[in-house]
Design a protein around this motif. Sequence first.
Motif, PDB file in Angstrom:
ATOM      1  N   ARG A 141       0.833  -0.982  -0.412  1.00  0.00           N
ATOM      2  CA  ARG A 141       0.068   0.088   0.000  1.00  0.00           C
ATOM      3  C   ARG A 141       1.238   1.265   0.530  1.00  0.00           C
ATOM      4  NH1 ARG A 141      -1.852   4.450  -0.720  1.00  0.00           N
ATOM      5  NH2 ARG A 141      -3.181   4.988  -0.278  1.00  0.00           N
ATOM      6  N   TYR A 142       2.337   1.260   1.130  1.00  0.00           N
ATOM      7  CA  TYR A 142       2.792   2.474   0.687  1.00  0.00           C
ATOM      8  C   TYR A 142       4.021   2.459   0.770  1.00  0.00           C
ATOM      9  CZ  TYR A 142      -1.288   3.069   3.849  1.00  0.00           C
ATOM     10  OH  TYR A 142      -2.759   3.837   4.679  1.00  0.00           O
ATOM     11  N   PRO A 147       2.104   3.197  -4.654  1.00  0.00           N
ATOM     12  CA  PRO A 147       2.348   4.151  -4.833  1.00  0.00           C
ATOM     13  C   PRO A 147       3.641   4.631  -5.709  1.00  0.00           C
ATOM     14  CG  PRO A 147       3.307   4.116  -2.488  1.00  0.00           C
ATOM     15  CD  PRO A 147       2.242   2.638  -3.240  1.00  0.00           C
ATOM     16  N   GLN A 150       0.493   3.733  -9.295  1.00  0.00           N
ATOM     17  CA  GLN A 150       0.338   5.166  -9.183  1.00  0.00           C
ATOM     18  C   GLN A 150       1.112   7.076  -9.942  1.00  0.00           C
ATOM     19  OE1 GLN A 150      -1.373   5.996  -5.355  1.00  0.00           O
ATOM     20  NE2 GLN A 150      -3.312   5.474  -6.120  1.00  0.00           N
ATOM     21  N   LYS A 151       2.301   6.437  -9.498  1.00  0.00           N
ATOM     22  CA  LYS A 151       3.280   7.431  -9.616  1.00  0.00           C
ATOM     23  C   LYS A 151       3.071   7.235 -11.511  1.00  0.00           C
ATOM     24  CE  LYS A 151       7.936   9.935  -9.430  1.00  0.00           C
ATOM     25  NZ  LYS A 151       8.504   9.491  -8.744  1.00  0.00           N
TER      26      LYS A 151
END
Length: 180
Positions: A141-142, A147, A150-151
Motif C-alpha cells: 500500500r505505501y 505508490p 500510481q506514479k
Amino acid sequence: AWQNGDSRFDKVKHNPKVFLAYWMVQGVWCSITALPVYLQLSQARKDRTPLGAADYLSWAGWLAGFALEVVADAQKSAWKAAGHKGFIGSGVWKYSQHPNYFGEMLLWASLCISCLRGLGTELKPKLLALASPAFVCYLLRYVSGVPLLQKASMKKYGSDPKYLDYIARTSLLLPWFPKL
C-alpha cells in the motif's frame, strides 16, 4: 513482466552490490511474509486444536485472495495481449484499481489467521505472526506496490479524463461498486 525482465531492476542489475542488496531485501520480505507458518511449524507441541469456523473462514479468505490475484493478472494479461492501449477498467479492475494487490493482502492475512489458532496461548508468537500481514499490507500500500503504479499511471494517463474519472470512481484496493 517475467518474459521481458523486471523493469524495477533495470537501473540496479548492472551494479552487483546494489543488486545483491535488492535480493537480500526480497529474502527478508519472504521470511517475514511466511513467519506465521514458520512459527506454527516450529511449535514444540503438536497442534491438536480442533478445526473451527475461523479455520474454514481463513481458508476461504486465502482461496478468495489467491483467486482474485490470479483473475486480475489473467485479465490484465489478456487485455494487453488483445492489443488494448491505455489502462484497464473492466473485469475485476472495474471494482478496484489494484485488485491483484488486494488479493495478495487477503491471502497473507488469511494464512496468518489460520496459523494463529495453532500457536497456543502465548501472546508473543501470535503478535510476531501478525507482522506478516502487516508487513505485506504496508509494503504494497505505501512502499512498493500502489505508490509506484500510481506514479507511473499518472505520468502515462494523467491527462486522460477517462483515467481521472476511473481513479475518482474506483476503489483503490477493496473491490467495491464504482461511485456514481
